[in-house]
Design a protein around this motif. Structure first.
Motif, PDB file in Angstrom:
ATOM      1  N   THR A  38       3.695  -0.394   4.505  1.00 34.32           N
ATOM      2  CA  THR A  38       2.447  -1.140   4.745  1.00 34.32           C
ATOM      3  C   THR A  38       2.146  -2.087   3.600  1.00 34.32           C
ATOM      4  O   THR A  38       2.251  -1.719   2.427  1.00 34.32           O
ATOM      5  CB  THR A  38       1.265  -0.165   4.902  1.00 34.32           C
ATOM      6  OG1 THR A  38       1.608   0.859   5.835  1.00 34.32           O
ATOM      7  CG2 THR A  38       0.028  -0.906   5.377  1.00 34.32           C
TER       8      THR A  38
ATOM      9  N   GLU B 295       3.214   1.064  -6.277  1.00 38.71           N
ATOM     10  CA  GLU B 295       2.834   1.977  -5.206  1.00 38.71           C
ATOM     11  C   GLU B 295       4.040   2.634  -4.543  1.00 38.71           C
ATOM     12  O   GLU B 295       3.914   3.670  -3.898  1.00 38.71           O
ATOM     13  CB  GLU B 295       2.011   1.240  -4.144  1.00 38.71           C
ATOM     14  CG  GLU B 295       0.697   0.658  -4.649  1.00 38.71           C
ATOM     15  CD  GLU B 295      -0.268   1.727  -5.129  1.00 38.71           C
ATOM     16  OE1 GLU B 295      -0.193   2.861  -4.618  1.00 38.71           O
ATOM     17  OE2 GLU B 295      -1.075   1.437  -6.036  1.00 38.71           O
TER      18      GLU B 295
ATOM     19  N   GLY C  34       2.206  -4.932  -6.023  1.00 33.35           N
ATOM     20  CA  GLY C  34       1.922  -3.536  -5.756  1.00 33.35           C
ATOM     21  C   GLY C  34       3.160  -2.675  -5.715  1.00 33.35           C
ATOM     22  O   GLY C  34       3.169  -1.611  -5.079  1.00 33.35           O
TER      23      GLY C  34
ATOM     24  N   VAL D  32      -3.520  -6.619   7.339  1.00 30.97           N
ATOM     25  CA  VAL D  32      -2.652  -5.466   7.123  1.00 30.97           C
ATOM     26  C   VAL D  32      -1.445  -5.576   8.048  1.00 30.97           C
ATOM     27  O   VAL D  32      -1.585  -5.851   9.245  1.00 30.97           O
ATOM     28  CB  VAL D  32      -3.402  -4.143   7.374  1.00 30.97           C
ATOM     29  CG1 VAL D  32      -2.448  -2.952   7.250  1.00 30.97           C
ATOM     30  CG2 VAL D  32      -4.549  -4.000   6.380  1.00 30.97           C
TER      31      VAL D  32
ATOM     32  N   ARG E  15       0.842  -1.192   0.000  1.00 30.53           N
ATOM     33  CA  ARG E  15       0.000   0.000   0.000  1.00 30.53           C
ATOM     34  C   ARG E  15       0.878   1.244   0.000  1.00 30.53           C
ATOM     35  O   ARG E  15       0.556   2.256  -0.603  1.00 30.53           O
ATOM     36  CB  ARG E  15      -0.922  -0.005   1.219  1.00 30.53           C
ATOM     37  CG  ARG E  15      -2.035  -1.039   1.126  1.00 30.53           C
ATOM     38  CD  ARG E  15      -2.993  -0.925   2.298  1.00 30.53           C
ATOM     39  NE  ARG E  15      -4.150  -1.818   2.152  1.00 30.53           N
ATOM     40  CZ  ARG E  15      -5.101  -1.963   3.060  1.00 30.53           C
ATOM     41  NH1 ARG E  15      -5.052  -1.243   4.187  1.00 30.53           N
ATOM     42  NH2 ARG E  15      -6.107  -2.787   2.841  1.00 30.53           N
ATOM     43  N   ASP E  16       1.985   1.156   0.726  1.00 34.90           N
ATOM     44  CA  ASP E  16       3.028   2.174   0.697  1.00 34.90           C
ATOM     45  C   ASP E  16       4.313   1.495   1.160  1.00 34.90           C
ATOM     46  O   ASP E  16       4.332   0.285   1.366  1.00 34.90           O
ATOM     47  CB  ASP E  16       2.669   3.388   1.579  1.00 34.90           C
ATOM     48  CG  ASP E  16       2.391   3.011   3.027  1.00 34.90           C
ATOM     49  OD1 ASP E  16       3.182   2.240   3.612  1.00 34.90           O
ATOM     50  OD2 ASP E  16       1.382   3.488   3.580  1.00 34.90           O
TER      51      ASP E  16
END
Length: 465
Positions: free
Chosen positions: A126, A284, A281, A137, A122-123
């Protein structure tokens, strides 16, 4: 689910990832490791370990097959043998299961929390993990990307049906009568040799002028001789074009431009591996790349603070032992220790018949770097232990600076020479000179005596040749 907060998050439990997590746990770091499959990664589950199991089984079958012909030089004879490949695969799977369970146990012992599922960034701090029970998470101070690599798929030979990767080749229920191997690197030759010993009619197709191009021709010559002895057909300078309409043959463009069909029940594609950078991801966090690989520095740091990358995802050499060494180093760096990547060599081994091992610089590489070198080569035909193992075709070679005799590289080809790789790596990492190796007593009778004799020969006074 409640978010997990940790000091270190490792994504991928292959050789690099699980070693990193275990070492971090030993150092008292609150560590979480995420893996979508079994711990151990490609190497342990569908690569290094299972392939060596198949290679060993094929070698044993080839021995008894020779005995059945009545021409065995040892005087051993027996009736015609057969192999149940399904049972061989079961034995191989048993080894893999023991090792994956062992890795899981080691992670638990180091107090590493294991999360099963597919992680997606997500970043930079994370990830969201798709687990069987929902999305978990995980937030971490430091993240290590150890996602490994996957086989390269050719657009005109997509995996499926008769076209297989090394993963499927290691789980076949029966030995294919006719096997075409696309790619003459170490994976193709290891598996191609194994299936030839098991009874397959093997054809190897390589676009380059020769096989095992990553090794010099002197090292690979005994391997080519053995392939011919096994009846393996080798097509170099040839390009695979696709399957026939009936999917029972591989279409190949020969070196002279002509087209030919190679009848094949299975087509094994081994043209390399690519980094597993998709579906994580990574867009990201937008890390700097080195081509398809994640760019790292000498501490495995990426372009984003607090994010490290190790193993195949960072580029060549794609070797499990490189990933392990990187993983251990990164764990210690995160724990506050002063570490950097200053390895002088990473041994590379090809488990063909005979085996090939190379550490450090070859003579050509040393000369290309402007080094004036001494080279000592000792053949196994003059080694008593090699004779008793019927492994006389091969040699040990040492490359050293001409001025101070510092050893720059060591190579060997022969039966069982993979076990010499530790001695090669140790000598180079310790900064040994020819006199150090020549002056070390090597046990008799062993293959290792050839190492000492190669050093003596480079000094100008080999004793047994």
């Amino acid at each position: 689910m409640k978010d997990i907060i940790c000091k270190l998050l490792v994504i991928g439990a292959g050789p690099g990832g699980y070693v990193c997590a275990i070492r971090a746990g030993q150092l008292g770091l609150d560590t979480v490791i995420v893996e979508a499959a079994r711990p151990g990664g490609t190497c342990l589950t569908v690569g290094c370990i299972p392939s060596k199991a198949l290679i060993h089984a094929a070698g044993e079958f080839a021995k008894v097959s020779d005995m059945a012909t009545g021409s065995d030089p040892l005087g051993i004879s027996l009736t015609r043998p057969a192999i149940e490949l399904g049972r061989t695969v079961e034995w191989k799977d048993g080894i893999v299961s023991r090792l994956t369970n062992g890795v899981a146990g080691l992670l638990k012992k180091a107090k590493v929390k294991q999360v099963d599922g597919w992680a997606r960034f997500r970043d930079g701090k994370t990830v969201a993990v798709e687990t069987e029970t929902g999305v978990q998470v995980i937030r971490a101070e430091t993240v290590v990307i150890a996602t490994g690599s996957v086989p390269v798929e050719l657009p005109f030979l997509p995996f499926g049906g008769p076209v297989i990767s090394s993963t499927e080749a290691l789980s076949l229920a029966t030995v294919p009568d006719r096997l075409a191997v696309v790619g003459g690197g170490y994976i193709g030759l290891e598996l191609g040799t194994a299936f030839a010993k098991l009874g397959s009619r093997v054809t190897i197709v390589e676009a380059l002028p020769r096989l095992l191009a990553q090794y010099d021709a002197e090292l690979t010559r005994p391997v080519m001789k053995r392939l011919a002895g096994l009846g393996v057909e080798v097509l170099t300078g040839a390009k695979a074009k696709g399957m026939s309409k009936k999917s029972d043959a591989l279409i190949v463009e020969a070196q002279d431009g002509s087209e030919k069909k190679i009848a094949a029940d299975r087509v094994l594609v081994t043209v390399g591996r690519r980094p597993a950078v998709e579906s994580w991801g990574l867009e990201e966090i937008d890390l700097d790349r080195n081509g398809p690989f994640i760019r790292i520095d000498d501490q495995c740091r990426t372009s984003m603070r607090g994010v490290y990358a190790i193993g195949d995802v960072t580029g060549e050499p794609m070797l499990a032992h490189r990933a392990m060494a990187q993983g251990e180093m990164v764990a210690e760096i995160v724990a506050g220790e002063r570490r950097g990547w200053d390895k002088r060599c990473i041994p590379a081994i090809c488990f063909t018949d005979p085996e090939v091992v190379s550490a450090g610089l070859t003579p050509d590489e040393a000369k290309a770097a402007g080094r004036d070198v001494k080279v000592g080569l000792f053949p196994f035909s003059a080694n008593g232990r090699a004779m008793t193992l019927q492994g006389e075709d091969g040699f040990v070679r040492i490359v050293a600076r001409a001025d101070n005799h510092l050893i720059l590289g060591m190579q060997a080809v022969g039966q069982g020479v993979s076990e010499l790789s530790a001695a090669f790596g140790l000598a180079i990492e310790m900064g040994a000179r020819l006199e150090d190796v020549a002056g070390t007593i090597h046990a008799h009778p062993t293959l290792g005596e050839a190492v000492q004799e190669a050093a003596l020969r480079a000094l100008g006074h080999a004793l047994h040749i």
